[in-house]
Write a protein that holds these residues in place. Sequence first.
Motif, PDB file in Angstrom:
ATOM      1  N   LEU A 197      -1.093  -9.279 -12.242  1.00 20.97           N
ATOM      2  CA  LEU A 197      -0.559  -8.949 -10.923  1.00 20.97           C
ATOM      3  C   LEU A 197       0.546  -7.899 -11.027  1.00 20.97           C
ATOM      4  O   LEU A 197       0.663  -7.013 -10.173  1.00 20.97           O
ATOM      5  CB  LEU A 197      -0.021 -10.206 -10.233  1.00 20.97           C
ATOM      6  CG  LEU A 197      -1.063 -11.215  -9.748  1.00 20.97           C
ATOM      7  CD1 LEU A 197      -0.369 -12.481  -9.223  1.00 20.97           C
ATOM      8  CD2 LEU A 197      -1.929 -10.602  -8.651  1.00 20.97           C
ATOM      9  N   LEU A 198       1.348  -8.001 -12.083  1.00 23.84           N
ATOM     10  CA  LEU A 198       2.419  -7.022 -12.301  1.00 23.84           C
ATOM     11  C   LEU A 198       1.843  -5.623 -12.510  1.00 23.84           C
ATOM     12  O   LEU A 198       2.335  -4.637 -11.938  1.00 23.84           O
ATOM     13  CB  LEU A 198       3.256  -7.438 -13.508  1.00 23.84           C
ATOM     14  CG  LEU A 198       4.608  -6.757 -13.707  1.00 23.84           C
ATOM     15  CD1 LEU A 198       5.590  -7.224 -12.651  1.00 23.84           C
ATOM     16  CD2 LEU A 198       5.155  -7.051 -15.095  1.00 23.84           C
ATOM     17  N   ASN A 256       9.382 -11.127  -7.651  1.00 29.25           N
ATOM     18  CA  ASN A 256      10.020 -10.122  -6.780  1.00 29.25           C
ATOM     19  C   ASN A 256       9.456  -8.735  -7.052  1.00 29.25           C
ATOM     20  O   ASN A 256       9.153  -7.972  -6.129  1.00 29.25           O
ATOM     21  CB  ASN A 256      11.527 -10.110  -7.010  1.00 29.25           C
ATOM     22  CG  ASN A 256      12.243 -11.214  -6.270  1.00 29.25           C
ATOM     23  OD1 ASN A 256      11.703 -11.824  -5.355  1.00 29.25           O
ATOM     24  ND2 ASN A 256      13.474 -11.503  -6.667  1.00 29.25           N
ATOM     25  N   ILE A 257       9.322  -8.402  -8.338  1.00 28.44           N
ATOM     26  CA  ILE A 257       8.812  -7.084  -8.721  1.00 28.44           C
ATOM     27  C   ILE A 257       7.380  -6.900  -8.234  1.00 28.44           C
ATOM     28  O   ILE A 257       7.017  -5.842  -7.693  1.00 28.44           O
ATOM     29  CB  ILE A 257       8.892  -6.899 -10.253  1.00 28.44           C
ATOM     30  CG1 ILE A 257      10.353  -6.834 -10.709  1.00 28.44           C
ATOM     31  CG2 ILE A 257       8.147  -5.627 -10.680  1.00 28.44           C
ATOM     32  CD1 ILE A 257      10.521  -6.874 -12.214  1.00 28.44           C
ATOM     33  N   ILE A 258       6.551  -7.935  -8.411  1.00 32.13           N
ATOM     34  CA  ILE A 258       5.155  -7.848  -7.967  1.00 32.13           C
ATOM     35  C   ILE A 258       5.081  -7.594  -6.469  1.00 32.13           C
ATOM     36  O   ILE A 258       4.354  -6.707  -5.996  1.00 32.13           O
ATOM     37  CB  ILE A 258       4.395  -9.145  -8.333  1.00 32.13           C
ATOM     38  CG1 ILE A 258       4.248  -9.274  -9.842  1.00 32.13           C
ATOM     39  CG2 ILE A 258       3.026  -9.168  -7.657  1.00 32.13           C
ATOM     40  CD1 ILE A 258       3.710 -10.622 -10.299  1.00 32.13           C
ATOM     41  N   GLY A 286       4.079  -4.215  -1.989  1.00 28.37           N
ATOM     42  CA  GLY A 286       4.464  -3.935  -0.608  1.00 28.37           C
ATOM     43  C   GLY A 286       4.860  -2.491  -0.394  1.00 28.37           C
ATOM     44  O   GLY A 286       4.438  -1.850   0.583  1.00 28.37           O
ATOM     45  N   MET A 287       5.670  -1.941  -1.312  1.00 28.83           N
ATOM     46  CA  MET A 287       6.084  -0.543  -1.188  1.00 28.83           C
ATOM     47  C   MET A 287       4.902   0.402  -1.393  1.00 28.83           C
ATOM     48  O   MET A 287       4.823   1.462  -0.762  1.00 28.83           O
ATOM     49  CB  MET A 287       7.180  -0.218  -2.204  1.00 28.83           C
ATOM     50  CG  MET A 287       8.566  -0.701  -1.799  1.00 28.83           C
ATOM     51  SD  MET A 287       9.120  -0.031  -0.204  1.00 28.83           S
ATOM     52  CE  MET A 287       9.115   1.727  -0.533  1.00 28.83           C
ATOM     53  N   PHE A 321      10.458 -16.405   0.537  1.00 28.04           N
ATOM     54  CA  PHE A 321      10.055 -17.661  -0.098  1.00 28.04           C
ATOM     55  C   PHE A 321      10.371 -17.665  -1.586  1.00 28.04           C
ATOM     56  O   PHE A 321      10.498 -18.724  -2.198  1.00 28.04           O
ATOM     57  CB  PHE A 321       8.553 -17.913   0.113  1.00 28.04           C
ATOM     58  CG  PHE A 321       8.189 -18.157   1.550  1.00 28.04           C
ATOM     59  CD1 PHE A 321       8.480 -19.363   2.159  1.00 28.04           C
ATOM     60  CD2 PHE A 321       7.566 -17.174   2.291  1.00 28.04           C
ATOM     61  CE1 PHE A 321       8.157 -19.590   3.478  1.00 28.04           C
ATOM     62  CE2 PHE A 321       7.239 -17.382   3.619  1.00 28.04           C
ATOM     63  CZ  PHE A 321       7.533 -18.603   4.219  1.00 28.04           C
ATOM     64  N   ILE A 322      10.461 -16.471  -2.187  1.00 29.13           N
ATOM     65  CA  ILE A 322      10.867 -16.375  -3.589  1.00 29.13           C
ATOM     66  C   ILE A 322      12.375 -16.570  -3.693  1.00 29.13           C
ATOM     67  O   ILE A 322      12.864 -17.373  -4.493  1.00 29.13           O
ATOM     68  CB  ILE A 322      10.475 -15.006  -4.181  1.00 29.13           C
ATOM     69  CG1 ILE A 322       8.971 -14.744  -4.009  1.00 29.13           C
ATOM     70  CG2 ILE A 322      10.869 -14.929  -5.653  1.00 29.13           C
ATOM     71  CD1 ILE A 322       8.086 -15.702  -4.740  1.00 29.13           C
ATOM     72  N   MET A 323      13.111 -15.802  -2.886  1.00 29.69           N
ATOM     73  CA  MET A 323      14.571 -15.919  -2.810  1.00 29.69           C
ATOM     74  C   MET A 323      15.004 -15.536  -1.404  1.00 29.69           C
ATOM     75  O   MET A 323      14.661 -14.445  -0.936  1.00 29.69           O
ATOM     76  CB  MET A 323      15.249 -14.995  -3.835  1.00 29.69           C
ATOM     77  CG  MET A 323      15.215 -15.475  -5.264  1.00 29.69           C
ATOM     78  SD  MET A 323      16.082 -14.316  -6.359  1.00 29.69           S
ATOM     79  CE  MET A 323      17.756 -14.455  -5.746  1.00 29.69           C
ATOM     80  N   ILE A 324      15.735 -16.395  -0.744  1.00 27.65           N
ATOM     81  CA  ILE A 324      16.159 -16.114   0.628  1.00 27.65           C
ATOM     82  C   ILE A 324      17.056 -14.888   0.685  1.00 27.65           C
ATOM     83  O   ILE A 324      17.128 -14.189   1.709  1.00 27.65           O
ATOM     84  CB  ILE A 324      16.877 -17.346   1.232  1.00 27.65           C
ATOM     85  CG1 ILE A 324      17.051 -17.191   2.735  1.00 27.65           C
ATOM     86  CG2 ILE A 324      18.199 -17.592   0.523  1.00 27.65           C
ATOM     87  CD1 ILE A 324      15.778 -17.100   3.518  1.00 27.65           C
TER      88      ILE A 324
END
Length: 221
Positions: free
Chosen positions: A87-88, A141-143, A148-149, A180-183
């Motif tokens: 995925l990365l 977060n990186i994935i 997304g970007m 959901f990963i980090m608020i």
Amino acid sequence: MINNMSDYINEKAGLKWITVFFAVVLLVVMGIIIWSLNKGFDFSDEAWYLLHLKGKISPVFYLSWFYIAQLFYPQDIISIRIITLSLLIVGNVVFSFGIYHFFKHKLNNKLHLVNTIVLSIIGQLMFFVPNVFTPSYLTFNIIIITLGMGFYLLSFHRANRCSENIFLFISGFIFGLLPFIMITNSPFILLLLIFIFLRDRTHKTYHYISFIAGGLSTIAL
């Protein structure tokens, strides 16, 4: 004319050797990462995610996106690491296509697509080379951010407004996972909404609706 042709040939030859060099570096980095996939164990993030996937965490702390992850994530450590690494890499490829598309259509500057992809993957994986590759909040977060970007950048200068909105919807759907990963990731989404406002004053309403609808779809899951 001859000088111009000679310069062109030299430029192509130089670009070829640069591509070969980057490819060798990528193979070395990938080799180290793959070698480390069955090494060690992270008792913080990796253990926490593994317990969630196995349903061993109290439902009070059970986030809905783990239900989604259970659909395609196995429950053994090696397979989880392989899927996360894949995925990365996919995220970096999509991001590279987005960068290439943005530079080509927005800045009238063509990048070398293959070198852009390879450099993106190398730069990302070099971060993990000194350590054992393990899934963590940073990895996810990186994935999410690269995927997304990538789709956000691909939404620029499409053939029609519909395709722009589709890419923005996909981007919003992916970024909807960030909280959901980090608020504390939420301000990043606000920053993207500002970018959408600045990119096109004419159709910004449609762009807002598409991006926000994608994010809400993720939350609805």
